[in-house]
Motif scaffolding. Structure first.
Motif, PDB file in Angstrom:
ATOM      1  N   ILE A   7     -44.432  34.124  93.330  1.00 55.85           N
ATOM      2  CA  ILE A   7     -44.890  35.359  93.974  1.00 55.85           C
ATOM      3  C   ILE A   7     -43.753  35.994  94.769  1.00 55.85           C
ATOM      4  CG2 ILE A   7     -46.434  36.276  95.752  1.00 55.85           C
ATOM      5  CD1 ILE A   7     -48.464  34.110  94.709  1.00 55.85           C
ATOM      6  N   TRP A   8     -43.005  35.198  95.512  1.00 61.14           N
ATOM      7  CA  TRP A   8     -41.880  35.725  96.286  1.00 61.14           C
ATOM      8  C   TRP A   8     -40.864  36.375  95.353  1.00 61.14           C
ATOM      9  CZ3 TRP A   8     -36.643  34.928  96.236  1.00 61.14           C
ATOM     10  CH2 TRP A   8     -35.921  35.488  97.299  1.00 61.14           C
ATOM     11  N   ALA A  10     -41.357  37.616  92.338  1.00 57.98           N
ATOM     12  CA  ALA A  10     -41.926  38.843  91.780  1.00 57.98           C
ATOM     13  C   ALA A  10     -41.861  39.982  92.800  1.00 57.98           C
ATOM     14  CB  ALA A  10     -43.363  38.600  91.334  1.00 57.98           C
ATOM     15  N   GLN A  11     -42.190  39.695  94.045  1.00 54.80           N
ATOM     16  CA  GLN A  11     -42.120  40.723  95.088  1.00 54.80           C
ATOM     17  C   GLN A  11     -40.694  41.208  95.295  1.00 54.80           C
ATOM     18  OE1 GLN A  11     -44.042  38.519  98.222  1.00 54.80           O
ATOM     19  NE2 GLN A  11     -45.985  39.571  97.890  1.00 54.80           N
ATOM     20  N   VAL A  14     -39.693  43.615  92.426  1.00 56.96           N
ATOM     21  CA  VAL A  14     -40.276  44.948  92.613  1.00 56.96           C
ATOM     22  C   VAL A  14     -39.530  45.692  93.726  1.00 56.96           C
ATOM     23  CG1 VAL A  14     -42.350  46.192  93.337  1.00 56.96           C
ATOM     24  CG2 VAL A  14     -42.534  44.307  91.708  1.00 56.96           C
ATOM     25  N   ALA A  44     -42.685  40.917  86.785  1.00 56.91           N
ATOM     26  CA  ALA A  44     -43.070  40.909  88.194  1.00 56.91           C
ATOM     27  C   ALA A  44     -44.387  41.649  88.407  1.00 56.91           C
ATOM     28  CB  ALA A  44     -41.971  41.535  89.042  1.00 56.91           C
ATOM     29  N   ARG A  45     -44.533  42.802  87.785  1.00 59.27           N
ATOM     30  CA  ARG A  45     -45.783  43.552  87.922  1.00 59.27           C
ATOM     31  C   ARG A  45     -46.957  42.763  87.366  1.00 59.27           C
ATOM     32  NH1 ARG A  45     -43.382  49.401  86.100  1.00 59.27           N
ATOM     33  NH2 ARG A  45     -42.639  50.052  88.161  1.00 59.27           N
ATOM     34  N   VAL A  47     -47.249  39.440  87.183  1.00 61.14           N
ATOM     35  CA  VAL A  47     -47.530  38.333  88.106  1.00 61.14           C
ATOM     36  C   VAL A  47     -48.334  38.825  89.305  1.00 61.14           C
ATOM     37  CG1 VAL A  47     -46.456  36.764  89.788  1.00 61.14           C
ATOM     38  CG2 VAL A  47     -45.569  36.883  87.464  1.00 61.14           C
ATOM     39  N   LEU A  48     -47.897  39.936  89.890  1.00 52.74           N
ATOM     40  CA  LEU A  48     -48.570  40.451  91.083  1.00 52.74           C
ATOM     41  C   LEU A  48     -49.957  41.001  90.751  1.00 52.74           C
ATOM     42  CD1 LEU A  48     -45.498  42.079  92.834  1.00 52.74           C
ATOM     43  CD2 LEU A  48     -46.590  39.879  93.355  1.00 52.74           C
ATOM     44  N   LYS A  49     -50.097  41.601  89.588  1.00 55.22           N
ATOM     45  CA  LYS A  49     -51.410  42.106  89.175  1.00 55.22           C
ATOM     46  C   LYS A  49     -52.375  40.942  88.960  1.00 55.22           C
ATOM     47  CE  LYS A  49     -53.774  44.966  85.800  1.00 55.22           C
ATOM     48  NZ  LYS A  49     -53.628  45.822  84.614  1.00 55.22           N
ATOM     49  N   ARG A  51     -52.268  38.008  90.326  1.00 55.09           N
ATOM     50  CA  ARG A  51     -52.582  37.446  91.649  1.00 55.09           C
ATOM     51  C   ARG A  51     -53.621  38.303  92.361  1.00 55.09           C
ATOM     52  NH1 ARG A  51     -49.911  38.486  96.810  1.00 55.09           N
ATOM     53  NH2 ARG A  51     -50.614  36.914  98.266  1.00 55.09           N
ATOM     54  N   ARG A  52     -53.420  39.620  92.299  1.00 56.36           N
ATOM     55  CA  ARG A  52     -54.357  40.538  92.951  1.00 56.36           C
ATOM     56  C   ARG A  52     -55.754  40.427  92.325  1.00 56.36           C
ATOM     57  NH1 ARG A  52     -51.564  44.762  92.182  1.00 56.36           N
ATOM     58  NH2 ARG A  52     -52.663  45.537  90.370  1.00 56.36           N
TER      59      ARG A  52
END
Length: 60
Positions: A7-8, A10-11, A14, A44-45, A47-49, A51-52
């Motif tokens: 997560i880190w 991926a952030q 972005v 990255a998008r 992974v974050l999607k 997670r969300r």
């Protein structure tokens, strides 16, 4: 590799793509960027999607 590290990372990817150009990166993009897109940014998008969406399902 821990989920927190994924997560880190991926952030950070972005964020890097939203930062203005600097003396180290004339274009403001990463080394993976091509004219037709960036595989790292797509990853990255995603992974974050995921997670969300997982977080939203947990709240239901």
């Amino acid at each position: 590799m821990t989920p927190a590290l994924v997560i880190w990372t991926a952030q950070r990817v972005v964020t890097q793509h939203h930062e203005p150009a600097s003396e180290h990166r004339a274009t403001g993009r990463c080394a993976q960027c091509r004219d037709d897109g960036c595989g790292m940014l797509e990853w990255a998008r995603g992974v974050l999607k995921a997670r969300r969406l997982a977080g939203n399902r947990a709240k239901v």
